[in-house]
Each structure stands twice: as structure tokens, then as C-alpha cells.
Design an enzyme around this catalytic site. Structure first.
Site, mmCIF file in Angstrom:
data_model
loop_
_atom_site.group_PDB
_atom_site.id
_atom_site.type_symbol
_atom_site.label_atom_id
_atom_site.label_comp_id
_atom_site.label_asym_id
_atom_site.label_seq_id
_atom_site.Cartn_x
_atom_site.Cartn_y
_atom_site.Cartn_z
ATOM 1 N N GLY A 114 31.605 61.666 -14.425
ATOM 2 C CA GLY A 114 30.283 61.594 -15.247
ATOM 3 C C GLY A 114 30.030 60.331 -16.091
ATOM 4 N N GLY A 118 37.784 55.059 -14.108
ATOM 5 C CA GLY A 118 39.023 54.389 -14.965
ATOM 6 C C GLY A 118 39.185 55.372 -16.378
ATOM 7 C CB ILE A 266 45.569 54.046 -31.965
ATOM 8 C CG1 ILE A 266 45.777 54.859 -30.825
ATOM 9 C CG2 ILE A 266 44.284 53.334 -32.114
ATOM 10 C CD1 ILE A 266 44.835 55.968 -30.865
ATOM 11 C CG LEU A 268 52.207 50.744 -35.856
ATOM 12 C CD1 LEU A 268 53.574 51.311 -35.029
ATOM 13 C CD2 LEU A 268 52.590 49.766 -36.911
ATOM 14 C CD GLU A 269 48.822 49.276 -28.747
ATOM 15 O OE1 GLU A 269 49.805 49.378 -27.863
ATOM 16 O OE2 GLU A 269 47.920 49.551 -28.463
ATOM 17 N N GLY A 358 44.688 59.653 -33.886
ATOM 18 C CA GLY A 358 44.945 60.381 -32.380
ATOM 19 C C GLY A 358 43.770 60.744 -31.674
ATOM 20 C CG MET A 410 47.938 63.836 -25.352
ATOM 21 S SD MET A 410 47.047 64.178 -26.737
ATOM 22 C CE MET A 410 45.516 63.750 -26.182
ATOM 23 C CG HIS A 540 73.743 34.557 -18.268
ATOM 24 N ND1 HIS A 540 73.622 35.104 -19.527
ATOM 25 C CD2 HIS A 540 74.086 33.327 -18.271
ATOM 26 C CE1 HIS A 540 73.936 34.303 -20.346
ATOM 27 N NE2 HIS A 540 74.278 33.294 -19.633
#
Length: 570
Positions: A114, A118, A266, A268-269, A358, A410, A540
Site C-alpha cells: 500500500g 522496499g 538508531i 548511535l548511527e 525504537g 526486528m 594475510h
């Protein structure tokens, strides 16, 4: 965006009312139960070298089946008396992953959306936020004169174009959204536009607001409606000076001083983005410590690197009980209340506030009452197979719920994994997803990643089940590639059982931590023990050697290896 919880919203045990098949409302113990985290020795038990021809033939048959499904485009059309084999309500990452897997399995599939293809992740979450974080990472590096001089580089004063940065985020979201849409169209998935809702057993309706509605039938239905930003009571959001992550991703302004309510993924970013672009940040956290969802040791180190040296201060143990947007020349006002005493503690006057408390499930108005389902704190109750549970504790036949709407974990990729698991079930192959093997990441600079249990969670489990745990750690300061990049800040930490080598959890803070976590994640998913994976070879010099050294440093008392494939000469 990301928020993480491993707790199910419903402890209900479904009643046994009938028998037979993956869609039965009884709890079953299938012969071919496939766990994502099944032990490798169980998967390969009895498989000898003489069986290689049989395995080759099986692989050919499976490949042919996939090819036929693709050739038939949207399934084989064998939906019988139903319009579709599978209808998915919600075209976010979870719904998209389920739709593609369903077509691969030969199911006639439709997906209802609706809003925009994405969902939250692509349009208002993971994707545009990573575009902003890519900018903040480069800005932070260019602004660090000491860091650049250590390479022998001289850089003029770094600057940015706010509109250009916002356009980069919007452009990336558009590109990914188009990719998702095209991938479904290419396979023939029917994309139905409108708000979808369940109207009864195996029936769904969809339509636009005020327009006509269409009812379709499906053998199986998946609810994948996702989530929206959670706004606490007392917070007035105007979308300009008091914003959620949805508004922040548009980057319409870069305030001089912004309060971020919540110090999880959320928060922190966005603190990383805003401080890199010149803002001062104040965290308001209800709990007694910042980053409460992270392993405590990782959280303390992250605070020393991501918060203390930057223009960030914080208030912990307080609620933002009232937030009023800026108006008539007055600043944003925030009333802080002590979390324990409930007394007014302070009042802040700032330029803007970001609510990063959140996300809440988007489950209202989707017809759950038609199948006698009641949400719990907004989440749809499901069992370990994502089957929806009604108000009587019984399974609703042919109805599943994945992603943020069920609250199990989540994360966008968890939703996709749950969707694929459901498709396996409706295709006749029972499947249970091991959520402890699903990694999570916070894309700050440096990054934080994790999989499995934190140390406190592991200690609680060990005490309850009667076993010992051990801790192994390695530092990025000992890694050649990290030192070459002058990015030595960081550690990797593993919690494990020394008696059998089982990996209980891995936590990484450092350069490219989000990429490095998957070796540990896959080990947990496949049941690989430390005594086996410690012999794996890593190139390495690479950052992957941080994980290599982590496995090698663990001390395991049992050295019985799991079954390993025959070496192949090349």
C-alpha cells in the site's frame, strides 16, 4: 533501521487439535526437520564417499526444479481452487525475500503493497541511513588532521553540501527500490497496489483509500507489514524540529544542537552522522547506561571511542516525559524526569530533538479480528515456525507472520530469513530458523556487530543448564591490515563452551565489524565447533585474521572433530 530483541511476544503453546502436514494446527515432530542451526555431524551423519554419485544426482534434480520454476515465471499455476498459492501482505525486505523464494519453489505468488516497494528498510531505514553514514565516515576521516598526517597526506578544510548529501541518500533508496521491483517483475510476481488486509481464512482484500476493493484467495498467506517509529507519550512530533528517523533521513537541516532520545542502534548511527556534519549531540537514555542492548564490555569500549572524544554529552536514568517543538522563536524544550523517582530533574532547550526510542509493529487495521487473532503489545503472536496463533492459543491454518510485525527479531535480514523459512514450510519441507545465528550490526565509525548471546546472557544460560563458559578476545591493534589503515581501535570477543567448543556468542567493535561477524554467524548456524574452524585458513594480511586469532586463542578440552569433506587436489 535496526532494533534487536530475541524474546518472542507470545509464550503461548499452541493446542493440539488436528494432525498431519506442515499446515496442521498440531505441534509436530517431522522426520525431515531442518534447523538452520542444525549440527553439521547430524546433517552429514552416515554420508560416506560412496554416496557422492547419489548427492550429484540429487543436486541435478534440484537444479532442474529451480530452472523449471524460473521458466514458468510466477510458479506453475497449480494453485487449484485458489487465486494464488501464496499472497504476501507487505513488500518490504521480508516480503520481497519470501516472494522470490516462493517463485523459485514454483508457487504462484502475489505481493500487496500500500505504500512503496522496499518498505521501511529501503525507503526510511537501512538503505538511506547507510548513505548518510558513508558521508559521515568520509567527513570524519577528512576532518581528522592527525589521522591524515599519519599517512603523509595533507587535506584542505573539508566541507559538504547538505542538499547533495540528502540527494545521495534519496538516490540510493530509489535505486534499491527499483532493483527490488524489477527483480519481482522479472520473475512474474504479481504486485498488487493497495492496502492489504485479511478478511477470513485464506482470503485477503486490497484497495486504495476511498477506492474499490478486491478480494482474492490464497492457499497460504504471509503478513509482512513491518513497523513504524515508536513515539512515547508526551512527545509532540512536528517533523521539523522534533523528528523521527523517517524525517531525519531526509536531512532537511543540520541543527547546531540536537537531543537524541535513545542510545540504541538508531540513536548511535545518527549521532555519528550529526557530529560528523558539525552538530553537538546530547543523548537521553532511560536506562542507567548507554547502549543497553550491547554486550557490556563492548559498550564500554564503544563509549570511549564513539562518544567521549566527540561533541556528545548524555543523561542516563531519565525519561524525556515532555517534548515541545520550536515555535515563535522559542527553542525545543525537553523535560527530563528521573526514571526511578519520577521527579522532574532538568529542562533542556535545544535546536532539535530526534526520537530514537525504537519501532512499533504496524498491525492495526489488517483484519486480524476476522481470524480471531489478538496482538500482544501490537505484535502478532507466532510459534517457532512463524505460524500465527489466535486468541485461544490455537494455530490459524495457512496464516503466517514474519518480520517486525511478530517482534521476534526486528531486523530486515531476519524478516527475509523468516520469509524464506515459511516458504520452505508451505512447499512441504519443514524448517525452523535459529534466531541465535542471525547477526546484527551498528554502522558507526568504527562499526559494532554481534551474533548469539551477550556475556551476561551466556552466564545466565550456563548457570541454568550447568555448564562452564570461557571468554576469548583479540585486538585490532595486533592486526596488520588494521594497523596499515591506522584503525587499531577495536576488539573481538567470543563466549564459548570449553567442554565441547560450542560458540555461544561473538561481539566485534572495530573497522568493518559488520562484515567480519558473518564467519561467526555461519559457524553458529551450521553448528561448527571451535576445534574445527580454528584450522580454517585466512588470507594475510586481512582483517579476517582478527577472527582467525579469536578462534585459535580459544581453549577447548574436547578435540573430537566434526565430519569434514575429502581434500581436493587443484
Amino acid at each position: 533501521m535496526q532494533s534487536l530483541t530475541l524474546s518472542s511476544p507470545s509464550p503461548i503453546t499452541p493446542r493440539s487439535t488436528s494432525t498431519g502436514g506442515p499446515h496442521s494446527t498440531s505441534l509436530i515432530t517431522p522426520t525431515h526437520l531442518r534447523f538452520c542451526g542444525l549440527r553439521r555431524e547430524a546433517l552429514f551423519n552416515g554420508c560416506k564417499a560412496s554416496n557422492s554419485i547419489r548427492f550429484t544426482e540429487l543436486k541435478k534434480k534440484r537444479t532442474n526444479k529451480v530452472c523449471l520454476a524460473a521458466l514458468n515465471r510466477n510458479g506453475s499455476g497449480k494453485s487449484g481452487s485458489y487465486d494464488y498459492d501464496l499472497v504476501i501482505i507487505g513488500a518490504g525486505v521480508g516480503g520481497h525475500g519470501a516472494a522470490l523464494h516462493a517463485v523459485e519453489k514454483g508457487l504462484k505468488t502475489a505481493i500487496i503493497e500500500g505504500d512503496v516497494i522496499g518498505g521501511t528498510c529501503v525507503n526510511r531505514g537501512c538503505v538511506p541511513s547507510k548513505a548518510l553514514l558513508a558521508v559521515s565516515g568520509r567527513m570524519r576521516e577528512l576532518q581528522n588532521e592527525h589521522h591524515m598526517k599519519s599517512f603523509g597526506l595533507q587535506v584542505a578544510a573539508a566541507a559538504y553540501d547538505r542538499q547533495g548529501v540528502a540527494a545521495h541518500a534519496e538516490g540510493l533508496a530509489t535505486k534499491i527500490r527499483n532493483n527490488l521491483t524489477n527483480s519481482m517483475k522479472a520473475l512474474g510476481v504479481d504486485i498488487l497496489t493497495g492496502f492489504g488486509a485479511v478478511v477470513g481464512p485464506q482470503k485477503v482484500k486490497y484497495g486504495t483509500s476511498g477506492g474499490p476493493e478486491t478480494v482474492i484467495t490464497a492457499k497460504d498467506i504471509i503478513i509482512a507489514t513491518g513497523s513504524v517509529p515508536f513515539v512515547p507519550k508526551g512527545v509532540e512530533v512536528d517533523g521539523k524540529t522534533v523528528i523521527t528517523s523517517d524525517h531525519a533521513l531526509k536531512l532537511e537541516t543540520v541543527p547546531e544542537w540536537i537531543v537524541i532520545v535513545g542510545s540504541g542502534y538508531i540513536g548511535l548511527e545518527f549521532s555519528d552522522v550529526y557530529t560528523a556534519l558539525g552538530s553537538e549531540v546530547t543523548f537521553v537514555e532511560a536506562l542507567d547506561q548507554l547502549m543497553p542492548g550491547f554486550d557490556p564490555e563492548i559498550g564500554k569500549l564503544a563509549q570511549r571511542v564513539l562518544i567521549n572524544p566527540r561533541k556528545i554529552d548524555f543523561h542516563t536514568g531519565v525519561f524525556a516525559t515532555k517534548i515541545t517543538p520550536a515555535k515563535d522563536g522559542k527553542p525545543v524544550t525537553i523535560e527530563l524526569t528521573d526514571a526511578k523517582t519520577k521527579e522532574l530533574k532538568d529542562t533542556l532547550e535545544v535546536d532539535a530533538a530526534l526520537i530514537a526510542t525504537g519501532r512499533a509493529p504496524f498491525t492495526e487495521g489488517i483484519g486480524l479480528e476476522s481470524v480471531n487473532v489478538q496482538t500482544q503489545r501490537g505484535f502478532i503472536p507466532v510459534d517457532e515456525r512463524m505460524r500465527v496463533i489466535d486468541s485461544k492459543g490455537e494455530l490459524v491454518p495457512h496464516l503466517y507472520c514474519i518480520g517486525d510485525a511478530n517482534g521476534k527479531m526486528m531486523l530486515a535480514h531476519a524478516a527475509s530469513a523468516q520469509g524464506i523459512s515459511v516458504v520452505e514450510q508451505v512447499s512441504g519441507k519443514d524448517h525452523v530458523l535459529n534466531h541465535l545465528s542471525i547477526p546484527a550490526a551498528c554502522f558507526t565509525h568504527p562499526e559494532i556487530s554481534m551474533v548469539g548471546l551477550t556475556e551476561p546472557q551466556a552466564r545466565e544460560k550456563a548457570e541454568k543448564e550447568g555448564f562452564e563458559i570461557s571468554i576469548a578476545k583479540t585486538s585490532f591493534k595486533a592486526n596488520t591490515k588494521a594497523l596499515a589503515e591506522n584503525e587499531g581501535d577495536g576488539i573481538a570477543k567470543m563466549i564459548y563452551r570449553p567442554d565441547n567448543g560450542e560458540i555461544l556468542g561473538v561481539h566485534i567493535f572495530g573497522m568493518h565489524a559488520a562484515d567480519l561477524i558473518h564467519e561467526a554467524s555461519n559457524a553458529i548456524a551450521l553448528g561448527t565447533r571451535i576445534q574445527d574452524i580454528k584450522y580454517a585458513v585466512h588470507a594475510h594480511p586481512t582483517l579476517s585474521e582478527v577472527i582467525d586469532e579469536l578462534f585459535k586463542s580459544a581453549k577447548v578440552t574436547s578435540h573430537v572433530p566434526s565430519a569434514a569433506p575429502e581434500p581436493v587436489a587443484v
